[in-house]
Write an enzyme that holds these catalytic residues in place. Structure first.
Site, short mmCIF file in Angstrom:
data_model
loop_
_atom_site.label_atom_id
_atom_site.label_comp_id
_atom_site.label_asym_id
_atom_site.label_seq_id
_atom_site.Cartn_x
_atom_site.Cartn_y
_atom_site.Cartn_z
N GLU A 85 57.86 -23.56 -47.55
CA GLU A 85 57.46 -22.80 -48.99
C GLU A 85 56.88 -24.10 -48.90
O GLU A 85 55.46 -24.16 -49.73
CB GLU A 85 58.02 -21.98 -49.42
CG GLU A 85 57.38 -21.13 -51.04
CD GLU A 85 58.21 -20.17 -51.37
OE1 GLU A 85 58.43 -19.17 -51.02
OE2 GLU A 85 59.45 -20.41 -52.55
N GLU A 88 54.01 -24.97 -47.80
CA GLU A 88 52.77 -24.81 -48.05
C GLU A 88 52.19 -24.86 -49.20
O GLU A 88 50.71 -25.22 -49.90
CB GLU A 88 52.80 -23.05 -48.08
CG GLU A 88 52.06 -22.15 -48.62
CD GLU A 88 52.60 -20.75 -48.77
OE1 GLU A 88 53.75 -20.67 -48.48
OE2 GLU A 88 51.02 -19.46 -48.69
N CYS A 105 59.88 -13.97 -52.66
CA CYS A 105 61.15 -13.56 -51.37
C CYS A 105 62.03 -12.38 -52.40
O CYS A 105 63.02 -12.14 -51.74
CB CYS A 105 62.32 -14.96 -51.43
SG CYS A 105 62.51 -15.81 -52.75
N SER A 125 53.03 -16.92 -51.85
CA SER A 125 53.27 -17.74 -51.00
C SER A 125 53.20 -16.08 -49.64
O SER A 125 53.41 -15.39 -49.66
CB SER A 125 55.10 -17.99 -51.02
OG SER A 125 55.29 -18.50 -49.82
N LYS A 164 65.83 -4.72 -50.79
CA LYS A 164 65.40 -5.03 -48.87
C LYS A 164 65.59 -4.01 -47.43
O LYS A 164 65.38 -3.86 -47.14
CB LYS A 164 66.26 -6.45 -48.90
CG LYS A 164 66.36 -7.19 -49.40
CD LYS A 164 65.73 -8.24 -49.23
CE LYS A 164 65.96 -9.55 -50.05
NZ LYS A 164 65.09 -11.25 -50.24
N GLU A 167 62.25 -3.18 -47.86
CA GLU A 167 61.61 -4.23 -46.93
C GLU A 167 61.74 -4.23 -45.89
O GLU A 167 60.51 -4.66 -44.39
CB GLU A 167 61.79 -5.84 -47.76
CG GLU A 167 61.40 -7.28 -46.97
CD GLU A 167 61.62 -7.71 -47.73
OE1 GLU A 167 63.45 -7.98 -47.69
OE2 GLU A 167 61.02 -9.20 -48.10
N GLU A 172 53.62 -4.85 -42.17
CA GLU A 172 53.68 -5.88 -42.90
C GLU A 172 54.58 -7.19 -41.65
O GLU A 172 54.12 -8.44 -41.78
CB GLU A 172 53.30 -6.71 -43.77
CG GLU A 172 51.92 -5.85 -44.29
CD GLU A 172 52.43 -4.15 -45.52
OE1 GLU A 172 53.54 -3.91 -45.04
OE2 GLU A 172 51.43 -3.83 -46.09
N CYS A 310 68.96 -12.77 -58.12
CA CYS A 310 69.71 -11.53 -57.52
C CYS A 310 71.35 -11.40 -57.78
O CYS A 310 71.56 -10.62 -56.43
CB CYS A 310 69.89 -12.32 -55.51
SG CYS A 310 68.19 -12.25 -54.99
FE1 SF4 Z 1 64.64 -9.82 -56.16
FE2 SF4 Z 1 66.68 -8.28 -57.14
FE3 SF4 Z 1 66.42 -7.67 -54.19
FE4 SF4 Z 1 67.19 -10.47 -55.86
S1 SF4 Z 1 68.43 -8.21 -55.95
S2 SF4 Z 1 65.00 -9.49 -53.72
S3 SF4 Z 1 65.89 -10.28 -58.22
S4 SF4 Z 1 65.17 -7.41 -56.45
#
Ligand code: SF4
Length: 381
Positions: A85, A88, A105, A125, A164, A167, A172, A310
């Site tokens: 990053e 970049e 992220c 990014s 996540k 994700e 992608e 997080c």
């Molecule tokens: Fe985003 Fe919350 Fe997941 Fe961290 S815990 S990646 S801030 S959604």
């Protein structure tokens, strides 16, 4: 299945503990686990410990006791994210790319901008999030090192995050690869439950260390878990790359704390870098609307969906919006950073070795192929 409400209001939690047990009990699977920076400062709350208790060593010991074949640290990939990053950002500045660069992220934030700001898809990014970077490396670099077929590897991520889970299934990210980068995502709460289900006495465990080489990390990677941490880590590297000088004071206090929008101007190598750090999607919308209107001149912005970043994630032990708990976890993150012998991502010897032996240059061809992604304009909701 257990369903819990995400504090971002965007997602529900899918319980995947059974899938992890199944993988651990399958003799044909090599099961690798990785843990995010924020997990180690909150997992102890699941066993009655005070918020902000650092349980890194006990967490690693518990994961080995559960039967994982390797215990790696997402912090390693946070250091790698910084390498990509920061490079970049320098590349965009040198070649007249569009600014500001937005960090990428946080998958809840990524989903939000894909729906709400599809006209700005060229500014985030292209870096994958750290656990996805580590997942793809486990299935390529590490699989090759061990001589194992990547299809027999199951990668489990322990995250503070419910987004996540979504994700990991994004097409992608794996972009036509035979297997996903990450196979299963469980939250901090789900890991605490697995440890209890296995009747492990968590507080009696002796500390253990992560496996090498994908378990080595610096203090810069640890602070990813708190709001402002990604950019503070990036600045530690960008400063030394751009000036060729040693950064003596590595703490960037202006980027720390619980204000929803923090701003700073940091001079590096005769240029002022205009920086913003945002947590909470309402605050992100405010700033993005100003970008759309051409009212800002930021170079780089960190955005995290959850309060405090997080450490306040939807997969952590419940904090019910109690900022004292979130601040205690942040304090533990900064304490862990101070305790590390190395505090800058580019000094991580395992990262240096990875680029030398496998990836080539940061932001180079192989790094792009494995560690970067793309975004999709989605219907406004
Ligand atoms: Fe985003 Fe919350 Fe997941 Fe961290 S815990 S990646 S801030 S959604």
């Amino acid at each position: 299945q257990c369903i819990a409400v995400c504090p971002t209001g965007a997602l529900t939690e899918l319980d995947q503990v059974d899938k992890v047990w199944k993988a651990l009990n399958d003799p044909n699977q090599f099961v690798v686990v990785q843990t995010a920076p924020a997990v180690r400062v909150a997992l102890g709350e699941g066993f009655g410990l005070e918020p902000g208790t650092i349980v890194t060593g006990k967490m690693v010991a518990a994961l080995r006791r559960l039967g994982f074949d390797r215990v790696f640290d997402t912090d390693f990939a946070a250091d790698l994210t910084i390498m990509e990053e920061a490079t970049e950002l320098v590349h965009r500045i040198k070649h007249g790319g569009r600014l500001p660069l937005l960090t990428s992220c946080c998958p809840a934030w990524v989903k939000f901008f894909e729906h709400q700001f599809p006209d700005l898809l060229d500014i985030p990014s292209t870096c994958k999030s750290p656990h996805e970077m580590l997942g793809v490396l486990i299935k390529s670099y590490y699989a090759k090192t061990l001589g194992i077929d990547p299809k027999t590897i199951t990668v489990v991520s322990v995250m503070p995050c419910v987004a996540k889970k979504y994700e990991a299934a994004r097409p992608e990210l794996s972009q036509g690869a035979e297997t996903a980068d990450v196979d299963i995502v469980i939250t901090t709460r789900e890991l605490a439950r697995m440890i209890r289900e296995a009747s492990i006495h968590f507080d009696h465990l002796k500390d253990q260390e992560f496996d090498h080489p994908l378990g080595e990390s610096t203090g810069a990677s640890v602070i990813f878990g708190a709001t402002g941490g990604v950019l503070e880590a990036a600045l530690r590297t960008a400063y030394e790359v751009l000036t060729g000088e040693t950064l003596e004071k590595v703490e960037f206090e202006a980027l720390r704390g619980m204000d929803g929008i923090k701003e700073a101007v940091i001079p590096i190598a005769e240029r002022d870098y205009r920086i913003a750090v945002i947590h909470g999607l309402g605050n992100a919308r405010t700033v993005l609307e100003r970008i759309q209107a051409g009212e800002t001149n930021y170079d780089v912005i960190e955005i995290m969906a959850c309060p405090g970043g997080c450490i306040g994630g939807g997969g952590q032990p419940y904090h019910h919006g109690n900022m004292d708990i979130i601040s205690a976890r942040a304090g533990a993150i900064y304490c862990e950073d101070r305790s590390k012998p190395l505090r800058k991502s580019h000094e991580n010897p395992a990262i240096i070795g990875l680029y030398k032996d496998y990836l080539g240059e940061p932001y180079g061809e192989r790094a792009h192929q494995l560690l970067h992604t793309c975004y999709t304009a989605r219907k406004k909701i």
